[in-house]
Design an enzyme around this catalytic site. Structure first.
Site, mmCIF file in Angstrom:
data_model
loop_
_atom_site.group_PDB
_atom_site.id
_atom_site.type_symbol
_atom_site.label_atom_id
_atom_site.label_comp_id
_atom_site.label_asym_id
_atom_site.label_seq_id
_atom_site.Cartn_x
_atom_site.Cartn_y
_atom_site.Cartn_z
ATOM 1 N N HIS A 131 0.870 -1.189 0.000
ATOM 2 C CA HIS A 131 0.000 0.000 0.000
ATOM 3 C C HIS A 131 0.904 1.235 0.000
ATOM 4 O O HIS A 131 1.998 1.205 0.580
ATOM 5 C CB HIS A 131 -0.843 -0.052 1.283
ATOM 6 C CG HIS A 131 -1.903 0.980 1.397
ATOM 7 N ND1 HIS A 131 -1.642 2.291 1.696
ATOM 8 C CD2 HIS A 131 -3.258 0.896 1.282
ATOM 9 C CE1 HIS A 131 -2.775 2.976 1.766
ATOM 10 N NE2 HIS A 131 -3.765 2.145 1.503
ATOM 11 N N ASP A 212 3.282 -4.058 8.424
ATOM 12 C CA ASP A 212 2.038 -3.305 8.275
ATOM 13 C C ASP A 212 0.885 -4.297 8.484
ATOM 14 O O ASP A 212 0.653 -5.175 7.655
ATOM 15 C CB ASP A 212 2.020 -2.698 6.865
ATOM 16 C CG ASP A 212 0.701 -2.041 6.522
ATOM 17 O OD1 ASP A 212 -0.272 -2.177 7.296
ATOM 18 O OD2 ASP A 212 0.632 -1.394 5.456
ATOM 19 N N GLN A 215 -4.380 -4.702 7.386
ATOM 20 C CA GLN A 215 -5.397 -5.652 6.911
ATOM 21 C C GLN A 215 -5.514 -6.876 7.801
ATOM 22 O O GLN A 215 -6.586 -7.460 7.933
ATOM 23 C CB GLN A 215 -5.086 -6.109 5.481
ATOM 24 C CG GLN A 215 -5.279 -5.035 4.421
ATOM 25 C CD GLN A 215 -6.709 -4.516 4.360
ATOM 26 O OE1 GLN A 215 -7.665 -5.207 4.703
ATOM 27 N NE2 GLN A 215 -6.862 -3.266 3.949
ATOM 28 N N LYS A 238 -10.178 -0.001 10.897
ATOM 29 C CA LYS A 238 -10.355 -1.272 10.177
ATOM 30 C C LYS A 238 -10.661 -2.402 11.160
ATOM 31 O O LYS A 238 -10.917 -3.532 10.778
ATOM 32 C CB LYS A 238 -9.090 -1.611 9.379
ATOM 33 C CG LYS A 238 -8.835 -0.626 8.240
ATOM 34 C CD LYS A 238 -7.697 -1.094 7.376
ATOM 35 C CE LYS A 238 -7.065 -0.001 6.579
ATOM 36 N NZ LYS A 238 -7.674 0.252 5.288
ATOM 37 N N CYS A 377 -4.732 2.358 -3.761
ATOM 38 C CA CYS A 377 -3.500 2.940 -3.161
ATOM 39 C C CYS A 377 -2.309 2.014 -3.334
ATOM 40 O O CYS A 377 -1.523 1.803 -2.393
ATOM 41 C CB CYS A 377 -3.697 3.271 -1.685
ATOM 42 S SG CYS A 377 -4.989 4.461 -1.407
HETATM 43 N N1 PLP Z 1 -1.621 -0.424 4.811
HETATM 44 C C1 PLP Z 1 -2.558 -1.214 4.273
HETATM 45 C C2 PLP Z 1 -2.212 -2.627 3.884
HETATM 46 C C3 PLP Z 1 -3.858 -0.721 4.090
HETATM 47 O O1 PLP Z 1 -4.797 -1.507 3.548
HETATM 48 C C4 PLP Z 1 -4.138 0.611 4.478
HETATM 49 C C5 PLP Z 1 -5.490 1.176 4.243
HETATM 50 O O2 PLP Z 1 -6.227 0.737 3.427
HETATM 51 C C6 PLP Z 1 -3.121 1.371 5.054
HETATM 52 C C7 PLP Z 1 -1.866 0.825 5.199
HETATM 53 C C8 PLP Z 1 -3.365 2.774 5.502
HETATM 54 O O3 PLP Z 1 -4.234 2.796 6.596
HETATM 55 P P1 PLP Z 1 -4.833 4.179 7.127
HETATM 56 O O4 PLP Z 1 -5.464 4.840 5.939
HETATM 57 O O5 PLP Z 1 -5.824 3.774 8.159
HETATM 58 O O6 PLP Z 1 -3.701 4.964 7.682
#
Ligand code: PLP
Length: 418
Positions: A131, A212, A215, A238, A377
């Site tokens: 992402h 990270d 998910q 999430k 993204c």
């Molecule tokens: N990393 C992953 C794998 C994600 O799916 C997301 C959001 O969709 C993020 C990071 C970013 O999360 P946030 O927008 O809550 O900061």
């Protein structure tokens, strides 16, 4: 302990579903929410906790000498213990930092490590399928230090090929590698990355391991520190909790070397006209008034989540729905699937060969079915797949077969409603 039934029965705890059911002359069209990977809906337990805290218990934390502030401080700080317990009982809550979300947590790491660990001869290694939140901050860190950013690619473009090339990873992770960062579960393909292999490659060269968990937090085991992770990041929203709060969990040694990301009130032990000293973690990283209300909501989300029966049960529920969805999609000849199909994914990305993904999701929306379309993204990954956009259906604890069947029906017949 008696645990709750997932799916339709659980939906009663989420007011959003009744509220968004569409009443027409002839029928009630239920609200089918298939976008939990973007953000999960909130149960009444979380909504009520937020409401009650703001209505009766709200005061700032760490600053007031009055009873209400002391009580608010205790509630805010206990969320830290609850998060620590959730991540594994041996985890020290003083290294749980509250941030705005995964993005801020990862930026904190990339920015801090560019000041303390990275030099011109360093290499940062990450999958190209990340992402943007776990990719762009590292590009910036590499630019700042003029150091190398190296990507691990996927083996292919479909099916089994949608896995990280571990052979390439082993060649890239060499002794000048200072940071290895990757998601536990991908937000586009839904793949579960080979975290044990990546951690062991990174640890062999003493690189810092960052995971990270945006998910994976809802359905995979998060005791990643036991496996060797140095930092993990996730977002409250999430995890069936509120927006505006995320977690950065750090090992003691990383918490010590990471500099503060922001400066201001609450993170200083002394300030003079000449300079300032910092307090210890976690407060060193929490300048300004922290996300107090959001932390209370996150605490409610953790407590509510703990009544559901555990990550394995939740993972089985969501991955079973994703597999059923794939089985149905495969019967529609115009559909191409972009998911490894291991049976363990909780989301499915796909596209129609003749209808653009944005159009298909608009058609689904006309039937009160919410799912996402776009680049998710993750532009480098989307370019690798050779597409401009994908539809993504992601499954949460409140989904059931009816969500799967209703969506498949619309995708198969793809007609707009009057
Ligand atoms: N990393 C992953 C794998 C994600 O799916 C997301 C959001 O969709 C993020 C990071 C970013 O999360 P946030 O927008 O809550 O900061």
């Amino acid at each position: 302990m008696l645990t709750k039934q997932l799916g339709k029965k659980l939906r009663k705890e989420f007011p959003v579903f009744d509220y968004n059911a569409r009443h027409t002359k002839d029928e009630i069209r239920p609200f089918h929410y298939l976008d939990s990977a973007a953000s999960a809906q909130k149960p009444s337990a979380v909504i009520d906790a937020l409401h009650s805290f703001i209505e009766h218990k709200y005061a700032t934390v760490h600053r007031g000498a009055y009873a209400l502030s002391a009580q608010s401080t205790v509630m805010y700080e206990s969320t830290r213990h609850e998060v620590a317990k959730f991540l594994g009982s041996s985890f020290d809550s003083s290294h749980i930092v509250f941030t705005k979300g995964t993005t801020e947590s990862l930026n904190m790491l990339a920015s801090g490590l560019s000041e303390t660990v990275l030099t011109k001869s360093s290499r940062i290694v990450l999958p190209m399928s990340e992402h943007h939140s776990n990719l762009v901050p590292w590009q910036q860190a590499a630019l700042k230090k003029d150091c190398e950013l190296a990507y691990i690619h996927l083996n292919g473009k479909q099916g089994d090929g949608l896995a990280l090339n571990l052979n390439e990873a082993s060649k890239l992770i060499t002794k000048n590698t200072k940071v290895v960062t990757f998601s536990h579960m991908g937000n586009v393909l839904g793949q579960i990355n080979p975290i044990e292999e990546l951690i062991s490659l990174a640890k062999a060269v003493n690189a810092i391991v960052i995971i990270d968990c945006a998910q994976s937090i809802t359905c995979l085991n998060q005791n990643l520190f036991a496996l060797g992770a140095d930092a993990i990041a996730f977002s409250g929203h999430k995890f069936y909790g509120p927006t505006g709060i995320g977690v950065l969990a750090l090992t003691k040694s990383l918490a010590e070397i990471l500099p503060p990301f922001m400066f201001g009130g609450g993170m200083v032990s002394a300030v003079s006209e000449e300079g300032a000293n910092w307090v210890d973690p976690p407060h060193k990283f929490e300048a300004g008034t922290p996300p107090i209300t959001e932390a209370i909501g996150l605490s409610a989300a953790i407590n509510w989540y703990n009544t559901l029966g555990g990550q394995e049960k939740i993972h089985n529920h969501c991955s079973k729905l994703a597999s059923q969805f794939i089985t149905g999609l495969k019967k529609i000849k115009e559909i191409e699937i972009f998911s490894p199909e291991s049976g363990r994914e909780t989301l499915v990305s796909f596209r129609h060969k003749t209808i653009h993904s944005h159009d298909l999701t608009t058609i689904l929306d006309a039937h009160n079915i919410a799912l996402r379309s776009g680049h998710h993204c993750a532009w480098p990954l989307i370019h690798h797949l050779g597409v401009d956009a994908l539809c993504r259906a992601s499954f949460g604890v409140y989904n059931d077969e009816d969500d799967v069947e209703s969506s498949l029906e619309v995708i198969k017949n793809h007609r707009f409603l009057n």
